[in-house]
Design a protein around this motif. Structure first.
Motif, PDB file in Angstrom:
ATOM      1  N   GLU A 284      -0.075 -10.459  -4.014  1.00  0.00           N
ATOM      2  CA  GLU A 284       0.672  -9.600  -4.943  1.00  0.00           C
ATOM      3  C   GLU A 284       1.522  -8.546  -4.263  1.00  0.00           C
ATOM      4  N   THR A 285       1.195  -8.239  -3.010  1.00  0.00           N
ATOM      5  CA  THR A 285       1.787  -7.075  -2.364  1.00  0.00           C
ATOM      6  C   THR A 285       3.280  -7.222  -2.115  1.00  0.00           C
ATOM      7  N   LEU A 286       4.011  -6.125  -2.386  1.00  0.00           N
ATOM      8  CA  LEU A 286       5.453  -6.114  -2.156  1.00  0.00           C
ATOM      9  C   LEU A 286       5.802  -5.010  -1.155  1.00  0.00           C
ATOM     10  N   THR A 287       7.026  -5.066  -0.659  1.00  0.00           N
ATOM     11  CA  THR A 287       7.510  -4.046   0.262  1.00  0.00           C
ATOM     12  C   THR A 287       7.391  -2.657  -0.379  1.00  0.00           C
ATOM     13  N   GLY A 288       6.884  -1.710   0.401  1.00  0.00           N
ATOM     14  CA  GLY A 288       6.732  -0.346  -0.110  1.00  0.00           C
ATOM     15  C   GLY A 288       5.320  -0.057  -0.595  1.00  0.00           C
ATOM     16  N   ASP A 289       4.499  -1.095  -0.769  1.00  0.00           N
ATOM     17  CA  ASP A 289       3.119  -0.908  -1.231  1.00  0.00           C
ATOM     18  C   ASP A 289       2.225  -0.423  -0.092  1.00  0.00           C
ATOM     19  N   THR A 290       1.144   0.254  -0.477  1.00  0.00           N
ATOM     20  CA  THR A 290       0.142   0.673   0.494  1.00  0.00           C
ATOM     21  C   THR A 290      -1.070  -0.236   0.371  1.00  0.00           C
ATOM     22  N   LEU A 291      -1.616  -0.648   1.529  1.00  0.00           N
ATOM     23  CA  LEU A 291      -2.895  -1.351   1.543  1.00  0.00           C
ATOM     24  C   LEU A 291      -3.947  -0.325   1.938  1.00  0.00           C
ATOM     25  N   THR A 292      -4.980  -0.200   1.126  1.00  0.00           N
ATOM     26  CA  THR A 292      -5.940   0.868   1.363  1.00  0.00           C
ATOM     27  C   THR A 292      -7.328   0.380   0.936  1.00  0.00           C
ATOM     28  N   SER A 293      -8.277   1.303   0.810  1.00  0.00           N
ATOM     29  CA  SER A 293      -9.596   0.868   0.359  1.00  0.00           C
ATOM     30  C   SER A 293      -9.828   1.399  -1.045  1.00  0.00           C
ATOM     31  N   LYS A 294     -10.685   0.696  -1.785  1.00  0.00           N
ATOM     32  CA  LYS A 294     -10.915   1.098  -3.171  1.00  0.00           C
ATOM     33  C   LYS A 294     -11.716   2.398  -3.233  1.00  0.00           C
ATOM     34  N   GLU A 295     -12.553   2.622  -2.199  1.00  0.00           N
ATOM     35  CA  GLU A 295     -13.392   3.830  -2.185  1.00  0.00           C
ATOM     36  C   GLU A 295     -12.558   5.083  -1.963  1.00  0.00           C
ATOM     37  N   HIS A 296     -11.606   4.974  -1.014  1.00  0.00           N
ATOM     38  CA  HIS A 296     -10.747   6.124  -0.716  1.00  0.00           C
ATOM     39  C   HIS A 296      -9.296   5.707  -0.826  1.00  0.00           C
ATOM     40  N   PRO A 297      -8.811   5.468  -2.021  1.00  0.00           N
ATOM     41  CA  PRO A 297      -7.436   4.959  -2.135  1.00  0.00           C
ATOM     42  C   PRO A 297      -6.401   5.999  -1.690  1.00  0.00           C
ATOM     43  N   VAL A 298      -5.485   5.560  -0.855  1.00  0.00           N
ATOM     44  CA  VAL A 298      -4.396   6.409  -0.374  1.00  0.00           C
ATOM     45  C   VAL A 298      -3.092   5.712  -0.773  1.00  0.00           C
ATOM     46  N   VAL A 299      -2.148   6.479  -1.288  1.00  0.00           N
ATOM     47  CA  VAL A 299      -0.828   5.905  -1.561  1.00  0.00           C
ATOM     48  C   VAL A 299       0.194   6.610  -0.681  1.00  0.00           C
ATOM     49  N   LEU A 300       0.827   5.843   0.195  1.00  0.00           N
ATOM     50  CA  LEU A 300       1.837   6.409   1.092  1.00  0.00           C
ATOM     51  C   LEU A 300       3.190   6.433   0.383  1.00  0.00           C
ATOM     52  N   ALA A 301       4.051   7.343   0.815  1.00  0.00           N
ATOM     53  CA  ALA A 301       5.382   7.412   0.206  1.00  0.00           C
ATOM     54  C   ALA A 301       6.117   6.103   0.454  1.00  0.00           C
ATOM     55  N   PRO A 302       6.740   5.560  -0.558  1.00  0.00           N
ATOM     56  CA  PRO A 302       7.442   4.294  -0.367  1.00  0.00           C
ATOM     57  C   PRO A 302       8.736   4.498   0.438  1.00  0.00           C
ATOM     58  N   ILE A 303       9.442   3.414   0.662  1.00  0.00           N
ATOM     59  CA  ILE A 303      10.698   3.468   1.422  1.00  0.00           C
ATOM     60  C   ILE A 303      11.828   3.634   0.413  1.00  0.00           C
ATOM     61  N   THR A 304      12.801   4.479   0.736  1.00  0.00           N
ATOM     62  CA  THR A 304      13.901   4.638  -0.213  1.00  0.00           C
ATOM     63  C   THR A 304      15.079   3.775   0.220  1.00  0.00           C
ATOM     64  N   TYR A 305      15.747   3.207  -0.756  1.00  0.00           N
ATOM     65  CA  TYR A 305      16.881   2.323  -0.493  1.00  0.00           C
ATOM     66  C   TYR A 305      18.106   2.807  -1.255  1.00  0.00           C
ATOM     67  N   PRO A 306      19.285   2.574  -0.683  1.00  0.00           N
ATOM     68  CA  PRO A 306      20.495   2.964  -1.413  1.00  0.00           C
ATOM     69  C   PRO A 306      20.770   2.025  -2.583  1.00  0.00           C
ATOM     70  N   GLU A 307      21.545   2.526  -3.540  1.00  0.00           N
ATOM     71  CA  GLU A 307      21.941   1.718  -4.689  1.00  0.00           C
ATOM     72  C   GLU A 307      22.953   0.655  -4.259  1.00  0.00           C
ATOM     73  N   PRO A 308      22.955  -0.486  -4.928  1.00  0.00           N
ATOM     74  CA  PRO A 308      23.946  -1.519  -4.568  1.00  0.00           C
ATOM     75  C   PRO A 308      25.368  -1.048  -4.837  1.00  0.00           C
ATOM     76  N   VAL A 309      26.296  -1.560  -4.041  1.00  0.00           N
ATOM     77  CA  VAL A 309      27.689  -1.149  -4.187  1.00  0.00           C
ATOM     78  C   VAL A 309      28.621  -2.338  -4.419  1.00  0.00           C
ATOM     79  N   TYR A 310      28.080  -3.521  -4.419  1.00  0.00           N
ATOM     80  CA  TYR A 310      28.934  -4.692  -4.538  1.00  0.00           C
ATOM     81  C   TYR A 310      28.241  -5.705  -5.433  1.00  0.00           C
ATOM     82  N   ALA A 311      28.976  -6.254  -6.390  1.00  0.00           N
ATOM     83  CA  ALA A 311      28.358  -7.219  -7.301  1.00  0.00           C
ATOM     84  C   ALA A 311      29.251  -8.428  -7.489  1.00  0.00           C
ATOM     85  N   ALA A 312      28.638  -9.561  -7.680  1.00  0.00           N
ATOM     86  CA  ALA A 312      29.405 -10.769  -7.974  1.00  0.00           C
ATOM     87  C   ALA A 312      28.523 -11.661  -8.831  1.00  0.00           C
TER      88      ALA A 312
END
Ligand SMILES: Nc1nc2c(ncn2[C@@H]2O[C@H](COP(=O)(O)OP(=O)(O)OP(=O)(O)O)[C@@H](O)[C@H]2O)c(=O)[nH]1
Ligand SMILES: [Mg+2]
Length: 683
Positions: free
Chosen positions: A367-395
């Motif tokens: 299930e895991t996607l980019t930006g997710d934290t893998l941690t333990s259920k006993e001491h769950p930690v959530v790290l800050a995700p990665i920020t990405y710029p908005e798209p500038v080109y579409a087709a």
């Protein structure tokens, strides 16, 4: 591969203007440290780091690859990023998990736009910086001149810690500025040497500068220095390391990746001067609380192919073990980590565990996607995700066959999992699938991957500009629908006025009918009819926005009136009123920021002016570059990446974002209408 303790790790991200030699440098490092037996070449598609087929074909890096380089009891995790701005998403992932940035400067080009961007990204991520002046084997290069340019245009904190032995075709080694130890390189093998007198002279000058610069960063040393005492080399090196980590000094080194000169000296500098993960600020979670040794690993890159998923992670707390269970708080899912691998480009080597600070990949997480934290259920930690710029080109993407259409959705979903800067939307107007990203090349690469990985063939159509229509005056009209066909008739009749709303307010429907001219239960049908009519504007068929509709009168028939009849009446009334209310076409306007070397500013400006640009400002950025801010209609920005490339010989860069809508001028309106008509005829 053995398990490295935190203190013996160095996570270094390589960044530069495109093509400065990052991938070649990694290759040389692997060869010199004995990890590979043959020195690959980017041009031949044989490097470890550019391992994806599209990278080999295009001869550029597209993804960030992780390459461990083992050197003197340490493991340097080199993150080789793409220099091409279209792949900035990959760059951001690599920056996020690094502890230091090695910025390459191409000695044949000096400070380029991409060098300045690399410099400011490193600042944004708070990374200590080193600079490697590459390509000193080439003609017309001069280390000392490049050093001056770096100091003038990039940072006055830059200090040379090496000088070259020989130059251009005779470039063969380096001399350590502090110790005077000279090294020549033969096929990557380092040998001690004796520097000639002229090199010694320049080194002595730079040594004075370096010592003074180091002492200025350290209270104790500056006192000794001012008292005229000789300072021990070891103390100077310690202070240099501290200054590098604090960002107050930026050491400059020299070499050539393809001639394989200076690599060992560079690796020494990374091991001796760069911080280990333990020397960096305590990792914190997304709320700023210390991770405190609890298991926390950030997934910064995901690669999926038909055989499964590879999730690249960096450990920020605890250690991640193979054959274990971890908790993914973002998905509220338990994930089984069957295998942990250390990747070297495209090849993985299984390991039992990775210590805090290390970088590796987990295979086939569900299930895991980019930006997710893998941690333990006993001491769950959530790290800050990665920020990405908005798209500038579409087709829009058009499947080539029926079979391609069926496979397109799932394949695109996989691709967007892999690349957070790639977005897929459906255009309700045209029922097309719209792919958006960081530029034309980005989308082309995505299509190649669709074909190669998922056997889906699609074509990229001209980007469709999302025009809108609106009205500029108020008008009132009647919509009367009456039909008598055999048995039951149809009857609906409504009066409405249409008037403009401020930009961005969309649609407002007001019912001012009094005295039951139309029974309450038919009003929603009238509104529905109007909404239906809004979807296709009168001039070009693009949706109408920013209009207010008020109904105030009408009539009905006790037998023949129905929802359907009032819907049609509503739609008729709206079309009539809107036609009388001076409809116009709105076009999207982009805010564009262009970074250009000064010598091209004039050409870029005149090109922008021919694109109906409204120039907002021009400012110098660094020494040799200008930043132009402008508003330009999206219609004119279709192939800007290619245009800017050819005007600036590939040295200009730009970013853009949607600003809002403005009325399209008369001539453009004619064109938009003609294009809409042509598309209709085509269908
Ligand atoms: N003469 C010379 N050529 C070099 C040197 N380093 C790299 N090159 C050449 O420059 C080109 C680009 O090198 P890469 O290693 O792909 O550069 P890169 O920074 O990884 O490029 P991107 O990943 O696309 O940003 C290749 O043709 C290399 O052979 C060098 O030190 N000397
Ligand atoms: Mg590369």
């Amino acid at each position: 591969m053995k398990i490295y303790a935190t203190e013996t790790l160095r996570n270094v991200v390589l960044i530069s203007h495109e093509g400065a030699g990052k991938t070649s440098l990694v290759e040389a490092a692997l060869f010199d440290t004995g990890a590979i037996g043959r020195l690959g070449k980017v041009e031949e598609g044989t490097t470890v780091s550019d391992f994806e087929p599209d990278e080999r074909e295009r001869k550029i890096s597209i993804g960030t690859s992780v390459v461990p380089v083992e050197w003197r009891e340490c493991k340097i995790n080199v993150l080789d990023t793409p220099g091409y701005q279209d792949f900035i998403g990959e760059l951001r992932g690599g920056m996020r998990v690094a502890d230091a940035a090695l910025i390459l400067v191409d000695a044949t080009a000096g400070i380029e736009v991409g060098t300045e961007m690399a410099w400011s990204y490193a600042g944004e991520y708070d990374l200590p910086r080193l600079i490697f002046v590459n390509r000193l084997d080439r003609e017309h290069t001069d280390f000392y001149a490049t050093l001056e340019t770096i100091q003038a245009q990039l940072t006055k904190h830059a200090v040379a810690i090496q000088v070259p032995l020989g130059a251009q075709a005779d470039f063969k080694g380096t001399v350590d500025v502090l110790s005077g130890r000279a090294t020549t390189y033969e096929g990557g093998k380092a040998q001690e040497a004796t520097p000639p007198a002229d090199v010694e002279e320049r080194r002595h000058e730079l040594r004075e500068t370096l010592i003074e610069a180091i002492c200025e960063t350290d209270d104790e040393l500056i006192t000794q220095y001012l008292e005229g005492n000789e300072i021990e080399e070891a103390a100077l090196r310690r202070a240099l390391r501290a200054a590098l980590i604090a960002g107050t000094l930026v050491p400059v080194l020299c070499g050539s990746a393809t001639a394989n000169v200076g690599i060992a000296g560079l690796l020494d500098a990374v091991v001796d001067l760069c911080p280990s993960p333990a020397d960096r600020p305590q990792p914190t979670d997304v709320e700023g609380q210390p991770v405190d040794g609890h298991l926390a690993a950030l997934v910064f890159k995901t690669v999926s192919d038909p055989f499964g998923r590879r999730s690249y992670f960096r450990v920020y707390g605890g250690c991640l073990k193979a054959d274990s269970h971890v908790w993914n708080p973002a998905r509220s899912k338990d994930e089984r980590v069957a295998q942990v691998v250390v990747m070297r480009g495209g090849q993985g080597e299984q390991v039992d565990e990775l210590a805090c600070g290390d970088i590796g990949a987990a295979l086939r997480l569900a299930e895991t996607l980019t930006g997710d934290t893998l941690t333990s259920k006993e001491h769950p930690v959530v790290l800050a995700p990665i920020t990405y710029p908005e798209p500038v080109y579409a087709a829009s993407v058009e499947p080539k066959t029926r079979g391609d259409l069926d496979k397109l959705g799932p394949a695109l979903a996989r691709l967007t999992h892999e690349d957070p800067t790639l977005h897929v939307t459906r255009d309700a107007e045209s029922s097309q699938t719209i792919l958006s990203g960081m530029g034309e090349t980005h989308l082309q690469v995505a299509l190649e991957r669709l074909h190669r990985k998922y056997q889906v063939d699609v074509a990229l159509a001209e980007p469709r500009v999302p025009y809108r229509e609106t009205v500029t005056a108020s008008a009132r009209a009647q919509g009367r629908h009456k039909k008598q066909t055999g048995g039951h008739g149809q009857f609906g009749d409504v009066w409405m006025s249409v008037s403009p709303l401020p930009r961005g307010e969309g649609f407002k429907f007001t019912d001012k009918i009094v005295g039951g001219a139309i029974p309450r239960n038919y009003i929603p049908a009238v509104e529905k009819g109007v909404r239906e009519a809004l979807r296709e504007g009168l001039l070009s068929g693009h949706p109408m926005v920013d209009v207010e509709v008020t109904i105030d009168d009408g009539s009905f028939h006790p037998v023949d009136s129905s929802d359907m009849a009032f819907m049609i009446a509503g739609s008729l009334a709206f079309k009539k009123a809107a036609e009388a209310a001076h409809p116009i076409i709105l076009e999207p306007i982009m805010h564009v920021e262009v970074h250009v070397p000064n010598e091209y500013t004039g050409d870029v400006m005149s090109d922008l002016n021919s694109k109906r640009a409204h120039i907002l400002g021009m400012e110098p950025s660094g020494e040799g570059t200008t930043v132009i801010q402008a508003q330009v209609p999206m219609r004119e920005m279709g192939h800007y990446a290619a245009a800017l490339r050819s005007i600036t010989q590939g040295r200009g860069l730009y970013t853009m974002r949607m600003e809002g809508y403005e009325e399209a001028p008369h001539l453009v309106v004619q064109q938009i209408i003609a294009e809409a008509q042509a598309q209709k005829d085509h269908k």
